[in-house]
Design a protein around this motif. Structure first.
Motif, PDB file in Angstrom:
ATOM      1  N   TYR A 134      24.372  36.412  53.633  1.00  0.00           N
ATOM      2  CA  TYR A 134      24.458  35.635  52.397  1.00  0.00           C
ATOM      3  C   TYR A 134      23.484  36.162  51.346  1.00  0.00           C
ATOM      4  CZ  TYR A 134      27.639  31.859  53.785  1.00  0.00           C
ATOM      5  OH  TYR A 134      28.743  31.126  54.136  1.00  0.00           O
ATOM      6  N   GLN A 135      22.298  36.548  51.773  1.00  0.00           N
ATOM      7  CA  GLN A 135      21.316  37.078  50.824  1.00  0.00           C
ATOM      8  C   GLN A 135      21.864  38.274  50.061  1.00  0.00           C
ATOM      9  OE1 GLN A 135      17.582  36.951  53.599  1.00  0.00           O
ATOM     10  NE2 GLN A 135      16.861  37.181  51.491  1.00  0.00           N
ATOM     11  N   ILE A 137      25.002  39.062  49.431  1.00  0.00           N
ATOM     12  CA  ILE A 137      26.035  38.624  48.481  1.00  0.00           C
ATOM     13  C   ILE A 137      25.385  37.996  47.253  1.00  0.00           C
ATOM     14  CG2 ILE A 137      27.986  37.053  48.134  1.00  0.00           C
ATOM     15  CD1 ILE A 137      28.517  37.285  51.179  1.00  0.00           C
ATOM     16  N   LEU A 138      24.406  37.133  47.476  1.00  0.00           N
ATOM     17  CA  LEU A 138      23.744  36.434  46.369  1.00  0.00           C
ATOM     18  C   LEU A 138      22.980  37.398  45.470  1.00  0.00           C
ATOM     19  CD1 LEU A 138      22.429  33.437  48.490  1.00  0.00           C
ATOM     20  CD2 LEU A 138      24.177  33.278  46.711  1.00  0.00           C
ATOM     21  N   GLU A 139      22.259  38.320  46.074  1.00  0.00           N
ATOM     22  CA  GLU A 139      21.447  39.244  45.283  1.00  0.00           C
ATOM     23  C   GLU A 139      22.305  40.223  44.492  1.00  0.00           C
ATOM     24  OE1 GLU A 139      18.725  40.929  48.073  1.00  0.00           O
ATOM     25  OE2 GLU A 139      17.665  39.024  48.398  1.00  0.00           O
ATOM     26  N   VAL A 140      23.399  40.682  45.089  1.00  0.00           N
ATOM     27  CA  VAL A 140      24.321  41.561  44.348  1.00  0.00           C
ATOM     28  C   VAL A 140      24.949  40.791  43.195  1.00  0.00           C
ATOM     29  CG1 VAL A 140      26.497  42.825  44.480  1.00  0.00           C
ATOM     30  CG2 VAL A 140      24.795  43.099  46.287  1.00  0.00           C
ATOM     31  N   GLY A 141      25.357  39.543  43.460  1.00  0.00           N
ATOM     32  CA  GLY A 141      25.933  38.727  42.397  1.00  0.00           C
ATOM     33  C   GLY A 141      24.952  38.482  41.268  1.00  0.00           C
ATOM     34  N   ALA A 142      23.687  38.255  41.594  1.00  0.00           N
ATOM     35  CA  ALA A 142      22.664  38.054  40.564  1.00  0.00           C
ATOM     36  C   ALA A 142      22.430  39.337  39.765  1.00  0.00           C
ATOM     37  CB  ALA A 142      21.369  37.583  41.212  1.00  0.00           C
ATOM     38  N   ALA A 143      22.420  40.471  40.455  1.00  0.00           N
ATOM     39  CA  ALA A 143      22.209  41.758  39.781  1.00  0.00           C
ATOM     40  C   ALA A 143      23.360  42.077  38.827  1.00  0.00           C
ATOM     41  CB  ALA A 143      22.061  42.868  40.814  1.00  0.00           C
ATOM     42  N   GLN A 144      24.559  41.593  39.147  1.00  0.00           N
ATOM     43  CA  GLN A 144      25.736  41.820  38.297  1.00  0.00           C
ATOM     44  C   GLN A 144      25.907  40.719  37.261  1.00  0.00           C
ATOM     45  OE1 GLN A 144      29.045  42.234  41.021  1.00  0.00           O
ATOM     46  NE2 GLN A 144      28.360  44.231  41.768  1.00  0.00           N
ATOM     47  N   ASN A 145      24.927  39.818  37.168  1.00  0.00           N
ATOM     48  CA  ASN A 145      24.954  38.692  36.231  1.00  0.00           C
ATOM     49  C   ASN A 145      26.110  37.728  36.487  1.00  0.00           C
ATOM     50  OD1 ASN A 145      22.646  39.578  34.727  1.00  0.00           O
ATOM     51  ND2 ASN A 145      23.952  41.088  33.682  1.00  0.00           N
ATOM     52  N   ALA A 146      26.622  37.733  37.702  1.00  0.00           N
ATOM     53  CA  ALA A 146      27.667  36.775  38.070  1.00  0.00           C
ATOM     54  C   ALA A 146      27.034  35.467  38.522  1.00  0.00           C
ATOM     55  CB  ALA A 146      28.540  37.344  39.181  1.00  0.00           C
ATOM     56  N   THR A 155      16.313  31.181  50.664  1.00  0.00           N
ATOM     57  CA  THR A 155      16.426  29.727  50.759  1.00  0.00           C
ATOM     58  C   THR A 155      17.882  29.288  50.638  1.00  0.00           C
ATOM     59  OG1 THR A 155      14.203  29.376  49.855  1.00  0.00           O
ATOM     60  CG2 THR A 155      15.754  27.549  49.686  1.00  0.00           C
ATOM     61  N   ILE A 156      18.593  29.851  49.671  1.00  0.00           N
ATOM     62  CA  ILE A 156      20.007  29.505  49.495  1.00  0.00           C
ATOM     63  C   ILE A 156      20.805  29.925  50.722  1.00  0.00           C
ATOM     64  CG2 ILE A 156      22.085  29.899  48.111  1.00  0.00           C
ATOM     65  CD1 ILE A 156      20.218  30.386  45.702  1.00  0.00           C
ATOM     66  N   GLY A 157      20.539  31.117  51.219  1.00  0.00           N
ATOM     67  CA  GLY A 157      21.244  31.604  52.405  1.00  0.00           C
ATOM     68  C   GLY A 157      21.003  30.719  53.612  1.00  0.00           C
ATOM     69  N   ARG A 158      19.762  30.302  53.804  1.00  0.00           N
ATOM     70  CA  ARG A 158      19.449  29.416  54.932  1.00  0.00           C
ATOM     71  C   ARG A 158      20.204  28.092  54.814  1.00  0.00           C
ATOM     72  NH1 ARG A 158      12.854  30.023  55.765  1.00  0.00           N
ATOM     73  NH2 ARG A 158      12.930  31.964  56.981  1.00  0.00           N
ATOM     74  N   ASN A 159      20.250  27.544  53.602  1.00  0.00           N
ATOM     75  CA  ASN A 159      20.956  26.284  53.408  1.00  0.00           C
ATOM     76  C   ASN A 159      22.454  26.428  53.632  1.00  0.00           C
ATOM     77  OD1 ASN A 159      18.720  24.672  52.832  1.00  0.00           O
ATOM     78  ND2 ASN A 159      18.737  25.214  50.656  1.00  0.00           N
ATOM     79  N   ALA A 194      23.714  26.196  43.369  1.00  0.00           N
ATOM     80  CA  ALA A 194      22.738  27.229  43.724  1.00  0.00           C
ATOM     81  C   ALA A 194      22.952  28.535  42.976  1.00  0.00           C
ATOM     82  CB  ALA A 194      22.779  27.484  45.221  1.00  0.00           C
ATOM     83  N   THR A 195      24.201  28.802  42.566  1.00  0.00           N
ATOM     84  CA  THR A 195      24.512  30.085  41.915  1.00  0.00           C
ATOM     85  C   THR A 195      24.846  29.960  40.429  1.00  0.00           C
ATOM     86  OG1 THR A 195      26.876  29.909  42.438  1.00  0.00           O
ATOM     87  CG2 THR A 195      25.454  30.997  44.075  1.00  0.00           C
ATOM     88  N   GLY A 196      25.091  28.747  39.946  1.00  0.00           N
ATOM     89  CA  GLY A 196      25.493  28.586  38.556  1.00  0.00           C
ATOM     90  C   GLY A 196      26.869  29.128  38.269  1.00  0.00           C
TER      91      GLY A 196
END
Length: 221
Positions: A134-135, A137-146, A155-159, A194-196
Motif C-alpha cells: 500500500y505504501q 501505491i500511495l507514494e507513487v500516487g502522491a508523486a504523480q499529484n493524484a 500510517t495509511i497503509g497500516r490502517n 486519506a488520499t483526497g
C-alpha cells in the motif's frame, strides 16, 4: 493405465489437503490422520513426502498467504492509474464471501498466532508486506499529484490492512449487513479521506432477469 503423479503434484495436493483439514479442525488441532483423510492417502504416504508434519503445515499457511500479497501484486502490475490500482488492491484483500477458504484459513491462523511463534511470525510478515504494498501505491500516487495524503504512507497503509482484516472477519462471520461490496465501500470511505481522491469504484455487475412488461388481459364479452 493411471498415470503416476509426480512428487511435486503430490506435494501440491497435500498442501491443499492440509489447508482443508486446518479449516475444519483448527490450525493447532489438526492431526496427521485428518490430513491423510482429506488427501485420500495413508498417514505413511503423507509422511513420505513430509517427514516433519510441521513443514507441511507451514507450507500450507504460506500457500494461503500468497493470495494476499504475491497474487495481488500480479493483479495490479499492469495498472498505471494509482487510483484504480488502490481500488483493485482493496477489493482483492477481502473475502469473496463467508465461505472463502483462504480467508477462513487466515482466521484460524490468527487464532493460533498468540500461542504459536511460527504462525505469529508468518502473520506479522504478511502484514508488513501488505503495508509496504500500500505504501508504494500511495507514494507513487502522491508523486504523480493524484493523491494528497492526509498522513504518512505507512500510517495509511497500516490502517488499510487493519480495515481489510476487520471487515474480512465480519464477512466470514456472516454479519447480516456487511458483505464484500459493503466492506469495499467502507474501506474506500477511509481511503478517500486519506488520499483526497474520490476513488470511484465500478459497481459490480449483477445479472438480473429481464421482466416483460405486463399486458392487461382483455376479458371476452
Amino acid at each position: 493405465m493411471t498415470q503416476r503423479k509426480s512428487k511435486a503434484d503430490r506435494r501440491i495436493e497435500l498442501i491443499d489437503a492440509a489447508r482443508r483439514a486446518m479449516i475444519q479442525h483448527g490450525a493447532e488441532g489438526v492431526h496427521l490422520n485428518q490430513i491423510a483423510e482429506e488427501a485420500g492417502l495413508t498417514s505413511g504416504a503423507v509422511l513420505y513426502h513430509y517427514p516433519d508434519l510441521r513443514d507441511l503445515l507451514i507450507e500450507a499457511h504460506h500457500a494461503g498467504m500468497e493470495r494476499f500479497y504475491e497474487q495481488r501484486m500480479k493483479k495490479i502490475n499492469g495498472i498505471a492509474d494509482p487510483a484504480q490500482k488502490l481500488i483493485v488492491t482493496i477489493r482483492s484483500g477481502l473475502p469473496q464471501g463467508p465461505d472463502d477458504a483462504g480467508v477462513r484459513l487466515l482466521c484460524e491462523l490468527g487464532g493460533a498466532a498468540g500461542r504459536n511463534r511460527v504462525y505469529g511470525t508468518l502473520l506479522t510478515t504478511l502484514y508488513d508486506r501488505q503495508v509496504a504494498m500500500y505504501q508504494t501505491i500511495l507514494e507513487v500516487g502522491a508523486a504523480q499529484n493524484a493523491f494528497t495524503l492526509a498522513q504518512d504512507s505507512e500510517t495509511i497503509g497500516r490502517n488499510l490492512v487493519a480495515l481489510e482484516d476487520a471487515y474480512g472477519y465480519r464477512i466470514i462471520a456472516r454479519h447480516h449487513t456487511i458483505g464484500a461490496d459493503e466492506a469495499v465501500e467502507l474501506i474506500l470511505g477511509y481511503a478517500r479521506m486519506a488520499t483526497g481522491h474520490p476513488l470511484k469504484a465500478a459497481v459490480p455487475h449483477r445479472t438480473t432477469a429481464t421482466r416483460r412488461p405486463s399486458v392487461p388481459r382483455v376479458q371476452s364479452a
